[in-house]
Design a protein around this motif. Structure first.
Motif, short mmCIF file in Angstrom:
data_model
loop_
_atom_site.label_atom_id
_atom_site.label_comp_id
_atom_site.label_asym_id
_atom_site.label_seq_id
_atom_site.Cartn_x
_atom_site.Cartn_y
_atom_site.Cartn_z
N ASN A 3 14.76 55.29 74.54
CA ASN A 3 15.54 55.78 75.57
C ASN A 3 17.03 56.42 75.02
O ASN A 3 17.32 57.63 75.43
N ASP A 4 17.58 55.84 73.99
CA ASP A 4 18.69 56.37 73.24
C ASP A 4 18.25 57.52 72.37
O ASP A 4 19.25 58.03 71.66
N GLY A 5 17.20 57.77 71.98
CA GLY A 5 16.67 58.69 70.93
C GLY A 5 16.75 58.36 69.76
O GLY A 5 16.29 59.08 68.71
N GLN A 6 17.21 57.17 69.34
CA GLN A 6 17.29 56.50 68.05
C GLN A 6 15.81 56.18 67.51
O GLN A 6 14.87 56.06 68.36
N ASP A 7 15.60 55.97 66.15
CA ASP A 7 14.26 55.54 65.59
C ASP A 7 14.60 53.92 65.93
O ASP A 7 15.36 53.26 65.91
N TYR A 8 13.28 53.33 65.84
CA TYR A 8 12.95 52.12 65.96
C TYR A 8 13.43 51.41 64.68
O TYR A 8 13.10 52.06 63.40
N ASN A 9 14.14 50.26 64.67
CA ASN A 9 14.47 49.56 63.43
C ASN A 9 13.64 48.38 63.04
O ASN A 9 12.96 47.81 63.93
#
Length: 170
Positions: free
Chosen positions: A108-114
């Motif tokens: 949802n926040d547009g970040q990549d999964y870590n």
């Protein structure tokens, strides 16, 4: 099923989340979130063979990009404007028994999964697979296929790890 997806949504915050249960050797969608369509429950999820096989070769979360799964999701009316968006696929495996898949598409926040997201999904997938196994055991016990004492013994063995669990950082 619903609780698993709720927990994943609250921690990892995927744009889309799908929980499939293996029935007759096919992954069937049992619960989902983020989709406009309410008719996904009961549908067969068809993954490319190479992705399906690699997912179950190791009992850990695998990361893909959504472009590699475009055929899988083309009928789901997803907003996949970012073809490089991450997809996490985690097998629900108990011992050697494949129970299903947990899939997270985008964040949802547009970040990549870590790495923390992958580790958390591993833990949730393991817990869900154990819960599914216990449900099966209780169902068989209720129908008289397995004595209650045997059900309790099997449940205890399933819940207790054979070896110490070692996960870096946890």
């Amino acid at each position: 099923h619903k609780k698993t997806v709720e927990v994943v949504n609250s921690i990892i915050k995927p744009r889309y989340c799908i929980l499939c249960i293996i029935e007759d050797n096919n992954p069937i969608i049992r619960h989902f979130s983020g989709f406009e369509s309410k008719t996904l429950t009961g549908q067969l999820l068809t993954l490319p063979n190479d992705i399906f096989n690699s997912t179950f070769q190791k009992p850990y979360t695998s990361k893909f990009i959504v472009a590699t799964l475009s055929d899988t999701f083309e009928n789901f009316n997803l907003d996949l404007s970012e073809p490089t968006e991450d997809v996490l696929i985690s097998p629900l495996v108990n011992g050697k028994k494949i129970k299903g898949l947990l899939i997270c598409i985008g964040k949802n926040d547009g970040q990549d999964y870590n790495e923390s997201d992958s580790k958390f999904l591993n833990i949730i997938s393991l817990a869900t697979a154990l819960a599914l196994t216990n449900i099966e055991l209780l169902d068989k016990s209720a129908k008289g296929f397995i004595p209650e004492s045997k059900t309790a013994e099997i449940s205890r063995k399933l819940l207790m790890p054979r070896n110490p669990i070692k996960i870096k950082g946890i």
